[in-house]
Design a protein around this motif. Structure first.
Motif, PDB file in Angstrom:
ATOM      1  N   UNK A   1       0.743  -1.291   0.136  1.00 40.31           N
ATOM      2  CA  UNK A   1       0.034   0.102   0.085  1.00 40.31           C
ATOM      3  C   UNK A   1       0.958   1.233   0.033  1.00 40.31           C
ATOM      4  N   UNK A   2       2.184   1.169  -0.057  1.00 40.34           N
ATOM      5  CA  UNK A   2       2.995   2.224  -0.327  1.00 40.34           C
ATOM      6  C   UNK A   2       2.958   3.143   0.752  1.00 40.34           C
ATOM      7  N   UNK A   3       3.000   2.910   2.106  1.00 40.21           N
ATOM      8  CA  UNK A   3       2.891   3.669   3.341  1.00 40.21           C
ATOM      9  C   UNK A   3       4.686   3.860   3.446  1.00 40.21           C
ATOM     10  N   UNK A   4       5.098   5.155   3.735  1.00 38.36           N
ATOM     11  CA  UNK A   4       6.351   5.312   4.170  1.00 38.36           C
ATOM     12  C   UNK A   4       6.689   5.484   5.518  1.00 38.36           C
ATOM     13  N   UNK A   5       5.777   5.553   6.295  1.00 39.65           N
ATOM     14  CA  UNK A   5       5.828   5.774   7.738  1.00 39.65           C
ATOM     15  C   UNK A   5       4.618   5.126   8.606  1.00 39.65           C
ATOM     16  N   UNK A   6       4.951   4.256   9.592  1.00 40.64           N
ATOM     17  CA  UNK A   6       4.114   3.901  10.391  1.00 40.64           C
ATOM     18  C   UNK A   6       4.467   4.273  11.812  1.00 40.64           C
ATOM     19  N   UNK A   7       3.363   4.734  12.549  1.00 39.02           N
ATOM     20  CA  UNK A   7       3.641   5.325  13.890  1.00 39.02           C
ATOM     21  C   UNK A   7       2.629   4.608  14.852  1.00 39.02           C
ATOM     22  N   UNK A   8       2.592   4.480  16.102  1.00 39.61           N
ATOM     23  CA  UNK A   8       1.956   4.037  17.307  1.00 39.61           C
ATOM     24  C   UNK A   8       1.607   4.935  18.058  1.00 39.61           C
ATOM     25  N   UNK A   9       0.498   5.448  18.337  1.00 44.79           N
ATOM     26  CA  UNK A   9       0.049   6.568  19.433  1.00 44.79           C
ATOM     27  C   UNK A   9      -0.756   5.832  20.636  1.00 44.79           C
ATOM     28  N   UNK A  10      -0.378   6.155  21.751  1.00 45.08           N
ATOM     29  CA  UNK A  10      -1.262   5.900  22.822  1.00 45.08           C
ATOM     30  C   UNK A  10      -1.242   6.356  24.072  1.00 45.08           C
ATOM     31  N   UNK A  11      -2.161   6.458  24.718  1.00 44.34           N
ATOM     32  CA  UNK A  11      -2.151   7.246  26.006  1.00 44.34           C
ATOM     33  C   UNK A  11      -1.772   6.394  27.207  1.00 44.34           C
ATOM     34  N   UNK A  12      -1.538   4.863  26.854  1.00 43.04           N
ATOM     35  CA  UNK A  12      -0.951   3.972  27.991  1.00 43.04           C
ATOM     36  C   UNK A  12       0.333   4.073  28.185  1.00 43.04           C
ATOM     37  N   UNK A  13       0.949   3.356  29.234  1.00 48.66           N
ATOM     38  CA  UNK A  13       2.012   3.482  29.798  1.00 48.66           C
ATOM     39  C   UNK A  13       3.172   2.845  28.722  1.00 48.66           C
ATOM     40  N   UNK A  14       4.454   3.357  29.131  1.00 49.57           N
ATOM     41  CA  UNK A  14       5.588   3.344  28.024  1.00 49.57           C
ATOM     42  C   UNK A  14       5.763   1.883  28.004  1.00 49.57           C
ATOM     43  N   UNK A  15       5.574   1.121  28.893  1.00 47.26           N
ATOM     44  CA  UNK A  15       6.060  -0.447  29.021  1.00 47.26           C
ATOM     45  C   UNK A  15       5.089  -1.068  28.238  1.00 47.26           C
ATOM     46  N   UNK A  16       3.946  -0.766  28.024  1.00 48.09           N
ATOM     47  CA  UNK A  16       2.760  -1.572  27.435  1.00 48.09           C
ATOM     48  C   UNK A  16       2.910  -1.075  25.878  1.00 48.09           C
ATOM     49  N   UNK A  17       3.110   0.233  25.645  1.00 54.72           N
ATOM     50  CA  UNK A  17       3.370   0.660  24.455  1.00 54.72           C
ATOM     51  C   UNK A  17       4.855   0.134  23.797  1.00 54.72           C
ATOM     52  N   UNK A  18       5.909   0.085  24.371  1.00 54.91           N
ATOM     53  CA  UNK A  18       7.206  -0.584  23.948  1.00 54.91           C
ATOM     54  C   UNK A  18       6.896  -1.887  23.542  1.00 54.91           C
ATOM     55  N   UNK A  19       6.261  -2.623  24.528  1.00 54.90           N
ATOM     56  CA  UNK A  19       6.057  -4.084  24.143  1.00 54.90           C
ATOM     57  C   UNK A  19       5.397  -4.415  23.025  1.00 54.90           C
TER      58      UNK A  19
END
Length: 648
Positions: A479-497
């Motif tokens: 689908x030719x996406x050049x960048x994929x991001x994850x945004x969350x209000x959760x804690x760093x440990x959950x998001x990094x995992x």
């Protein structure tokens, strides 16, 4: 004169629009098409009457043209009216070019060619109307599925049928076995189940008992349920879906305006070319032939049919396209931003730890909570039920269950009053019990009270979607996406995992709704951006993204902010939407560019004198049919299936 009243316009825009709507009515177009076919048939019968031995008085070209003169009055006057409207609006599109061709044909006594132009315009509009009804059949299917009456139970116990619009908030409505729930409500009498798969996209049945919620559009099981209407029919869940679909079909997409823009430059260019050919050749018939074959009807017909076909196939796959422009914009997006919970995760956490209170049995608390959770659609409910099932715990009978927003789940199971709530609510309402709670930790949790006493704390972890890694991995390649991001209000440990597990290198944790909006707005300014989220706090970010896709069915606010809604969140369904938009763009370009290229080639032959006005009109009819048939290909889901299978 300074105090003179302003001059009222001779033809206000509103009047022109109403007149244009009248002239474009499908019934009128069908009537003109019938008259056109009859007039042309009469023309050819009279032209070759001598072959049948008819009297000499009916022979001759003038007599044969009489049916065409009748046609010019019946079908030509609406065309001239539409031409006048175009002039007043200062519009010069493809249909304007066709109208000029008709007028020129009449002036040059090319009556058959002028008749074929009427056939081209009205026939194309009738075909478009038919194709649009086929492409937008999803809305009709939704309307047919909803009942037209409700069974209201009176205070004396009598049940009478009333119109759906007559249902008032607080009315008791009987839902008989296998019937569709007419309004949103709460069960007040009866135990049973309802199939909500049509609304949620998942093939499961939800148990119903007094106090549980009912969604309009859900299909009842074997038992009669009495529900109290909580909303009027027009405000219920099913009506909202209907309104969204109707809005999507009525909203004019930007891509259609692109077609108007193409016609705006193509029409004058073709007119100038025809005038040049007529001047150099000193042959007015060549001028007319060029105009006839230059009419780019694919711009007028193929674009809306393709868009509506895409909306229809999306609806059949459980995708509600609120704003058709998302189908145009999706293939251009280069950045994909995901919310975490409920988007890249299932939003269905697993119960990983039970911390019972003093003198409490953890399995007893789990059994009571699971008995009550059968009547809840909260994301944690399925986790509690699954944990009880794994431990082979029997579920108790529930006499009453209620789940009001912000108040948790309450009910009576096995003679115990059970409440399932959250830490912050409990700390505000009962600080003494709150002191018994364990320390907070990463992940989700809920607190269970049994007979008003602290029972246990349940801790959960939200599992990532099984298709998440493969979906994220193919966004760039397919689908030719050049960048994929994850945004969350959760804690760093959950998001990094989660980001490490799915292969997302760019992730941000502990983000407030305001911060999410700022990030999405900044990314959208750099490149077209897709944002996907499911919570109310995601609504602002969905609104500022180039394309916003809302997951889930719980928040009307989120759905209103998004261009497309996937009621039951699934990354596979998102992938299908991406493929639908790609297929729509591909087929649209094929129809428009292919049709215009054929018209340009035909213009060259007409300029050289190889195509007469009549032959040109017939040729343009063939080009129109090809463009319409190609546009309707999108309504066949096999093309989308092939694309997805090729990428698997």
């Amino acid at each position: 004169m300074a105090n003179a009243a302003p001059v009222t316009p001779v033809a206000p825009v509103g009047v022109l629009e109403r007149l244009d709507d009248i002239l474009s009515m499908p019934v009128l177009n069908r009537a003109i098409l019938i008259v056109t076919l009859l007039a042309m048939a009469g023309h050819f019968i009279l032209m070759f009457a001598g072959t049948f031995g008819w009297p000499e008085m009916v022979l001759g070209q003038r007599t044969a043209d009489l049916p065409l003169f009748v046609l010019f009055i019946v079908g030509g006057l609406p065309i001239l009216a539409q031409l006048a409207i175009k002039l007043l609006r200062r519009e010069m599109g493809a249909d304007f070019l066709a109208a000029i061709s008709f007028v020129t044909g009449v002036i040059l006594a090319e009556y058959l060619a002028a008749s074929l132009i009427i056939l081209m315009l009205t026939g194309g509009q009738v075909l478009e109307s038919f194709a649009m009804r086929k492409a937008s059949s999803a809305l009709n299917a939704l309307a047919r599925r909803m009942p037209s009456v409700a069974h209201r139970k009176d205070p004396d116990g009598e049940v009478s049928d009333i119109a759906l619009d007559e249902v008032e908030i607080g009315d008791l409505i009987a839902v008989f076995p296998h019937e569709t729930a007419p309004v949103d409500g709460v069960v007040v009498d009866g135990h049973g189940s309802m199939d909500e798969s049509y609304l949620t996209g998942e093939p499961y049945v939800v148990a119903k008992a007094p106090g549980t919620n009912v969604l309009s559009g859900a299909i009842n099981g074997e038992a009669v349920l009495i529900i109290r209407a909580e909303k009027r029919a027009r405000d219920s869940r099913y009506a909202q879906i209907m309104n969204v679909m109707a809005e999507a079909e009525q909203k004019r997409p930007h891509i259609r305006r692109l077609g108007d823009q193409i016609g705006a430059w193509f029409a004058p260019a073709a007119l100038l070319f025809a005038m040049l050919v007529g001047y150099l050749s000193d042959d007015s018939s060549r001028f007319l032939a060029v105009l006839v074959v230059a009419t780019p009807c694919p711009l007028l017909i193929a674009i809306p049919i393709t868009v509506m076909s895409a909306i229809s196939i999306a609806a059949r796959r459980g995708i509600v396209v609120r704003d058709p422009t998302v189908l145009e914009r999706l293939p251009t997006c280069q950045t994909a931003i995901f919310d975490k919970t409920g988007t890249l995760t299932y939003g269905r956490p697993e119960l990983v730890e039970i911390l019972p209170g003093p003198d409490m049995d953890g399995e007893l608390v789990l059994r009571l909570a699971a008995s009550l959770e059968r009547y809840s659609k909260h994301p944690l409910a399925s986790a509690v039920l699954a944990a009880a099932q794994d431990r082979k715990l029997p579920l108790d009978a529930v006499n009453h269950a209620s789940e009001k927003p912000g108040q948790g789940l309450r009910g009576r199971a096995d003679g115990h009053e059970v409440t399932v709530t959250h830490r912050s609510k409990l700390m505000k309402s009962d600080p003494d019990i709150a002191r018994l709670l364990p320390e907070t930790s990463a992940g989700l949790e809920c607190v269970v009270l049994v007979d008003g006493k602290y029972g246990a704390t349940f801790r959960f972890r939200d599992a990532p979607r099984a298709e998440g890694e493969s979906f994220v991995g193919h966004l760039g390649a397919i689908h030719h996406f050049k960048k994929v991001m994850l945004l969350s209000g959760d804690r760093e440990s959950e998001v990094s995992y989660l980001s490490n597990l799915l292969g997302i290198s760019d992730s941000l944790a502990s983000q407030s709704p305001e911060q999410k909006v700022a990030i999405v707005r900044d990314e959208a300014a750099r490149a077209p951006t897709l944002f996907m989220g499911d919570g109310i706090n995601d609504a602002p970010a969905l609104a500022v993204a180039t394309v916003g896709i809302a997951f889930g069915k719980e928040s009307a606010v989120t759905a209103d902010a998004a261009g497309a809604v996937i009621p039951e969140a699934s990354l596979v369904t998102v992938d299908e939407l991406l493929h639908i938009s790609m297929a729509m763009r591909r087929i649209l370009l094929q129809s428009v560019i292919g049709g215009m290229v054929l018209s340009i080639v035909a213009m060259g032959f007409a300029a050289a004198g190889y195509i007469t006005p009549v032959a040109g009109a017939l040729l343009q009819e063939g080009i129109d049919v090809i463009a319409i048939v190609n546009a309707l290909r999108l309504a066949l889901k096999h093309d989308i299936d092939a694309d997805i299978m090729a990428d698997a």
